[in-house]
Design a protein around this motif. Structure first.
Motif, PDB file in Angstrom:
ATOM      1  N   PRO A 181      61.570  17.714  63.493  1.00  0.00           N
ATOM      2  CA  PRO A 181      62.076  18.105  62.165  1.00  0.00           C
ATOM      3  C   PRO A 181      61.587  17.189  61.038  1.00  0.00           C
ATOM      4  CG  PRO A 181      63.840  18.203  63.771  1.00  0.00           C
ATOM      5  CD  PRO A 181      62.682  17.536  64.448  1.00  0.00           C
ATOM      6  N   ALA A 182      61.427  15.883  61.329  1.00  0.00           N
ATOM      7  CA  ALA A 182      60.961  14.963  60.283  1.00  0.00           C
ATOM      8  C   ALA A 182      59.562  15.344  59.821  1.00  0.00           C
ATOM      9  CB  ALA A 182      60.986  13.527  60.802  1.00  0.00           C
ATOM     10  N   ALA A 183      58.663  15.594  60.790  1.00  0.00           N
ATOM     11  CA  ALA A 183      57.294  15.964  60.433  1.00  0.00           C
ATOM     12  C   ALA A 183      57.244  17.341  59.769  1.00  0.00           C
ATOM     13  CB  ALA A 183      56.410  15.939  61.685  1.00  0.00           C
ATOM     14  N   LEU A 184      58.034  18.282  60.272  1.00  0.00           N
ATOM     15  CA  LEU A 184      58.058  19.622  59.671  1.00  0.00           C
ATOM     16  C   LEU A 184      58.647  19.593  58.268  1.00  0.00           C
ATOM     17  CD1 LEU A 184      59.093  21.884  62.688  1.00  0.00           C
ATOM     18  CD2 LEU A 184      56.820  21.582  61.679  1.00  0.00           C
ATOM     19  N   PHE A 185      59.603  18.697  58.048  1.00  0.00           N
ATOM     20  CA  PHE A 185      60.150  18.552  56.702  1.00  0.00           C
ATOM     21  C   PHE A 185      59.061  18.119  55.725  1.00  0.00           C
ATOM     22  CE2 PHE A 185      61.631  15.465  53.532  1.00  0.00           C
ATOM     23  CZ  PHE A 185      62.437  16.279  52.757  1.00  0.00           C
ATOM     24  N   MET A 186      58.223  17.164  56.149  1.00  0.00           N
ATOM     25  CA  MET A 186      57.146  16.707  55.271  1.00  0.00           C
ATOM     26  C   MET A 186      56.151  17.831  55.014  1.00  0.00           C
ATOM     27  SD  MET A 186      58.021  13.807  54.350  1.00  0.00           S
ATOM     28  CE  MET A 186      56.580  13.708  53.299  1.00  0.00           C
ATOM     29  N   SER A 187      55.896  18.645  56.042  1.00  0.00           N
ATOM     30  CA  SER A 187      54.977  19.771  55.877  1.00  0.00           C
ATOM     31  C   SER A 187      55.533  20.774  54.869  1.00  0.00           C
ATOM     32  CB  SER A 187      54.741  20.451  57.229  1.00  0.00           C
ATOM     33  OG  SER A 187      53.932  21.594  57.080  1.00  0.00           O
ATOM     34  N   GLY A 188      56.794  21.137  55.042  1.00  0.00           N
ATOM     35  CA  GLY A 188      57.411  22.092  54.127  1.00  0.00           C
ATOM     36  C   GLY A 188      57.541  21.548  52.719  1.00  0.00           C
ATOM     37  N   PHE A 189      57.881  20.263  52.605  1.00  0.00           N
ATOM     38  CA  PHE A 189      58.007  19.641  51.288  1.00  0.00           C
ATOM     39  C   PHE A 189      56.685  19.677  50.536  1.00  0.00           C
ATOM     40  CE2 PHE A 189      57.859  15.928  48.477  1.00  0.00           C
ATOM     41  CZ  PHE A 189      59.031  16.097  47.753  1.00  0.00           C
ATOM     42  N   ALA A 190      55.584  19.382  51.255  1.00  0.00           N
ATOM     43  CA  ALA A 190      54.270  19.376  50.615  1.00  0.00           C
ATOM     44  C   ALA A 190      53.871  20.773  50.156  1.00  0.00           C
ATOM     45  CB  ALA A 190      53.225  18.815  51.587  1.00  0.00           C
ATOM     46  N   LEU A 191      54.136  21.768  50.989  1.00  0.00           N
ATOM     47  CA  LEU A 191      53.724  23.132  50.648  1.00  0.00           C
ATOM     48  C   LEU A 191      54.558  23.736  49.516  1.00  0.00           C
ATOM     49  CD1 LEU A 191      52.935  24.925  54.035  1.00  0.00           C
ATOM     50  CD2 LEU A 191      51.362  24.502  52.142  1.00  0.00           C
ATOM     51  N   LEU A 192      55.854  23.493  49.553  1.00  0.00           N
ATOM     52  CA  LEU A 192      56.741  24.181  48.628  1.00  0.00           C
ATOM     53  C   LEU A 192      56.879  23.488  47.279  1.00  0.00           C
ATOM     54  CD1 LEU A 192      59.576  25.215  51.107  1.00  0.00           C
ATOM     55  CD2 LEU A 192      57.724  26.634  50.201  1.00  0.00           C
ATOM     56  N   THR A 193      56.514  22.212  47.208  1.00  0.00           N
ATOM     57  CA  THR A 193      56.693  21.494  45.945  1.00  0.00           C
ATOM     58  C   THR A 193      55.386  21.182  45.246  1.00  0.00           C
ATOM     59  OG1 THR A 193      56.678  19.319  47.042  1.00  0.00           O
ATOM     60  CG2 THR A 193      58.815  20.417  46.765  1.00  0.00           C
ATOM     61  N   THR A 194      54.245  21.469  45.875  1.00  0.00           N
ATOM     62  CA  THR A 194      52.966  21.162  45.243  1.00  0.00           C
ATOM     63  C   THR A 194      52.019  22.337  45.403  1.00  0.00           C
ATOM     64  OG1 THR A 194      51.689  20.287  47.110  1.00  0.00           O
ATOM     65  CG2 THR A 194      53.290  18.812  46.111  1.00  0.00           C
ATOM     66  N   GLU A 195      51.079  22.423  44.474  1.00  0.00           N
ATOM     67  CA  GLU A 195      50.016  23.414  44.650  1.00  0.00           C
ATOM     68  C   GLU A 195      48.832  22.825  45.380  1.00  0.00           C
ATOM     69  OE1 GLU A 195      49.314  21.646  40.494  1.00  0.00           O
ATOM     70  OE2 GLU A 195      50.989  22.119  41.838  1.00  0.00           O
ATOM     71  N   SER A 196      48.884  21.523  45.696  1.00  0.00           N
ATOM     72  CA  SER A 196      47.773  20.842  46.360  1.00  0.00           C
ATOM     73  C   SER A 196      48.224  20.210  47.668  1.00  0.00           C
ATOM     74  CB  SER A 196      47.196  19.758  45.432  1.00  0.00           C
ATOM     75  OG  SER A 196      46.797  20.304  44.205  1.00  0.00           O
ATOM     76  N   GLY A 197      49.267  20.779  48.274  1.00  0.00           N
ATOM     77  CA  GLY A 197      49.845  20.152  49.453  1.00  0.00           C
ATOM     78  C   GLY A 197      49.322  20.654  50.778  1.00  0.00           C
ATOM     79  N   LEU A 202      48.988  20.508  56.628  1.00  0.00           N
ATOM     80  CA  LEU A 202      48.190  20.655  57.852  1.00  0.00           C
ATOM     81  C   LEU A 202      48.273  19.407  58.708  1.00  0.00           C
ATOM     82  CD1 LEU A 202      44.995  22.476  56.533  1.00  0.00           C
ATOM     83  CD2 LEU A 202      46.702  23.391  58.109  1.00  0.00           C
ATOM     84  N   GLY A 203      48.244  18.227  58.051  1.00  0.00           N
ATOM     85  CA  GLY A 203      48.358  16.986  58.803  1.00  0.00           C
ATOM     86  C   GLY A 203      49.680  16.881  59.535  1.00  0.00           C
ATOM     87  N   SER A 204      50.759  17.295  58.876  1.00  0.00           N
ATOM     88  CA  SER A 204      52.078  17.250  59.512  1.00  0.00           C
ATOM     89  C   SER A 204      52.179  18.232  60.676  1.00  0.00           C
ATOM     90  CB  SER A 204      53.159  17.556  58.476  1.00  0.00           C
ATOM     91  OG  SER A 204      53.179  16.585  57.465  1.00  0.00           O
ATOM     92  N   LEU A 205      51.600  19.429  60.506  1.00  0.00           N
ATOM     93  CA  LEU A 205      51.631  20.412  61.595  1.00  0.00           C
ATOM     94  C   LEU A 205      50.810  19.939  62.789  1.00  0.00           C
ATOM     95  CD1 LEU A 205      51.313  23.723  59.534  1.00  0.00           C
ATOM     96  CD2 LEU A 205      53.345  22.863  60.721  1.00  0.00           C
ATOM     97  N   ALA A 206      49.647  19.330  62.524  1.00  0.00           N
ATOM     98  CA  ALA A 206      48.832  18.790  63.611  1.00  0.00           C
ATOM     99  C   ALA A 206      49.566  17.640  64.299  1.00  0.00           C
ATOM    100  CB  ALA A 206      47.485  18.317  63.064  1.00  0.00           C
ATOM    101  N   PHE A 207      50.271  16.840  63.521  1.00  0.00           N
ATOM    102  CA  PHE A 207      51.076  15.739  64.067  1.00  0.00           C
ATOM    103  C   PHE A 207      52.082  16.282  65.081  1.00  0.00           C
ATOM    104  CE2 PHE A 207      54.543  12.785  64.213  1.00  0.00           C
ATOM    105  CZ  PHE A 207      54.016  11.527  63.965  1.00  0.00           C
ATOM    106  N   VAL A 208      52.808  17.318  64.684  1.00  0.00           N
ATOM    107  CA  VAL A 208      53.824  17.900  65.567  1.00  0.00           C
ATOM    108  C   VAL A 208      53.190  18.495  66.817  1.00  0.00           C
ATOM    109  CG1 VAL A 208      55.502  19.778  65.758  1.00  0.00           C
ATOM    110  CG2 VAL A 208      55.483  18.334  63.731  1.00  0.00           C
ATOM    111  N   THR A 209      52.058  19.165  66.657  1.00  0.00           N
ATOM    112  CA  THR A 209      51.398  19.800  67.800  1.00  0.00           C
ATOM    113  C   THR A 209      51.005  18.780  68.849  1.00  0.00           C
ATOM    114  OG1 THR A 209      50.537  21.552  66.355  1.00  0.00           O
ATOM    115  CG2 THR A 209      49.466  21.256  68.496  1.00  0.00           C
ATOM    116  N   ILE A 210      50.356  17.698  68.436  1.00  0.00           N
ATOM    117  CA  ILE A 210      49.929  16.671  69.391  1.00  0.00           C
ATOM    118  C   ILE A 210      51.135  15.971  69.996  1.00  0.00           C
ATOM    119  CG2 ILE A 210      48.687  14.481  69.615  1.00  0.00           C
ATOM    120  CD1 ILE A 210      46.711  15.487  67.565  1.00  0.00           C
ATOM    121  N   LEU A 211      52.172  15.765  69.185  1.00  0.00           N
ATOM    122  CA  LEU A 211      53.388  15.131  69.698  1.00  0.00           C
ATOM    123  C   LEU A 211      54.012  15.969  70.808  1.00  0.00           C
ATOM    124  CD1 LEU A 211      56.090  13.409  67.560  1.00  0.00           C
ATOM    125  CD2 LEU A 211      56.800  15.109  69.235  1.00  0.00           C
TER     126      LEU A 211
END
Length: 445
Positions: A181-197, A202-211
């Motif tokens: 959830p911590a990594a997914l929160f960062m992913s969602g925060f980047a996507l929903l609050t920025t136009e350049s996130g 992607l980095g957060s999603l890849a982090f979760v996948t490898i984890l």
């Protein structure tokens, strides 16, 4: 209460990593410049034994490449100094990072704590330099920097240091129900609050996948990640196209906000392919490659001016007429930064500025990353979240981000090399780390 001096050093090095003394020189980099020569004389044998020497030799070759490029291109004095500053810090950072990891390989977690605090302190106390390539009309300099600092993307990195602190530093002791959830929160925060996130998401999603693939034991890391590394890489390529399709749908339907939709429309005008999306959104990363092809061996020297019209050529092929019009308008103001060859990436800037050795340096780093995932990621499970899960993010930075912090990426690579030394038996972990691994394997058997 007795304070471990080695842990305190790790914390202070992290605390100084973002606090800049002058220009872009941080306290941590100054420490590396002072400690590096001494530690080289003290630990030269261990640098060879632990497999760090090839990395150090390549860094020294980049220093030599900087000298050749400056002489060949008659680089202005100020940029000669800046070029040598960067190429001097890197070998010193390699030696310093190795010395710290040899002394206390478990102190890295305190570096993260210091770094998270540093990211906040530097915003309010120390002036952190911000380099802006501004295409839109309007004021640059302080006003542009203030605009960036006011935006949510600026705060993604500030927030991320604290949100991911426990996972990166105390991975064997945190539950998956916190890590994911911590990594997914960062992913969602980047996507929903920025136009350049996109990159942060992607980095957060890849982090979760490898984890999730590697888990928290040496056995699962070897069996799932190392043994199936080739298949995972193929699936990763496929996921890039899936992520592109998902981003396109989300942007077109307005799920990411109006700004993200407008940016998507601008980047994919006339062509919605993955190639167009990358080229339209990362002009600064790709434009420099055209120049590198013209001088692949010697390079153009540090902070090279665009005297040959590479930006115009790139925009004519892949950009928008409005982009070219704004560029020409800004260049008429005579601002030096607007006349530079853009190279918004680790690998592009080093190749462009320092010649072929700059390219080889980062290609070697990519090789170290792939070898670590294939062979060494299980050797120090305490480092798995930091290193294995962090590699996709660093790969993105190598291709698409400027090198603003010269110590953290170097420490990351040195840690990958030290994990290999542990696997090969040339470096032995301290007893407390070994006991922690044994206890963790027993619980998860």
């Amino acid at each position: 209460m007795k304070v471990d001096k080695s842990n305190m050093l790790w914390f202070l090095v992290g605390l100084g990593s973002q606090m800049q003394i002058v220009a872009s020189l941080s306290f941590t980099e100054l420490f590396a410049l002072i400690a590096g020569p001494y530690l080289f004389l003290k630990n030269s044998y261990y640098l060879k034994r632990d497999g760090i020497m090839p990395f150090l030799v390549l860094a020294l070759c980049v220093f030599f490449g900087c000298a050749v490029a400056c002489l060949a291109n008659h680089t202005p004095g100020l940029f000669v100094l800046r070029g040598f500053a960067v190429t001097t810090i890197i070998p010193c950072a390699i030696v310093t990072a190795h010395g710290m990891m040899r002394k206390n390989p478990n102190g890295f977690k305190w570096y993260f704590l210091g770094g998270a605090i540093s990211m906040v302190l530097c915003t309010f106390i120390f002036q952190k330099s911000v380099e802006v390539w501004q295409w839109a009309d309007g004021a640059a300099g302080d006003a542009a920097s203030a605009g960036i600092m006011a935006g949510p993307l600026f705060w993604v990195s500030r927030l991320g240091g604290f949100v991911m602190l426990l996972t990166n530093g105390w991975y064997l002791h945190t539950p998956i129900l916190w890590d994911v959830p911590a990594a997914l929160f960062m992913s969602g925060f980047a996507l929903l609050t920025t136009e350049s996130g996109r990159s942060a998401a992607l980095g957060s999603l890849a982090f979760v996948t490898i984890l999730l693939i590697g888990g928290k034991s040496m056995r699962t890391m070897r069996r799932r990640l190392c043994a199936h590394f080739g298949l995972i890489c193929l699936l990763g390529v496929g996921c890039i196209f899936l992520a592109k399709a998902g981003y396109s749908v989300a942007a077109e339907r307005g799920w990411l906000g109006e700004k993200a939709y407008k940016k998507y429309e601008m980047q994919t005008r006339g062509d919605k392919s993955l190639k167009k999306l990358l080229l339209g959104g990362r002009m600064e990363s790709f434009c420099g490659l055209i120049a590198c092809a013209d001088k692949p061996i010697v390079g153009f020297g540090p902070w090279a001016q665009d005297k040959w019209g590479y930006v115009e050529e790139f925009l004519a092929k892949y950009g928008d007429p409005e982009d070219l019009k704004r560029l020409l308008s800004r260049r008429r103001t005579g601002d030096y930064t607007d006349s530079l060859i853009p190279c918004h990436a680790y690998i592009t800037s080093f190749w462009l500025w320092y010649g072929i050795f700059g390219l080889v340096f980062w290609l070697y780093v990519l090789f170290v990353f792939m070898r670590y995932l294939k062979q060494d990621c299980w050797a120090v499970p305490q480092w798995f979240a930091w290193l294995a899960c962090g590699i996709p993010g660093y790969c993105w930075q190598i291709f698409f981000s400027p090198l603003n912090n010269r110590f953290s990426p170097i420490l990351f690579v040195v840690a990958c090399l030290m994990a290999r030394a542990v696997r090969k038996g040339t470096f032995v972990l301290p007893r407390d780390m070994q006991e922690e691994i044994i206890e963790n394997e027993r619980k998860r058997a």
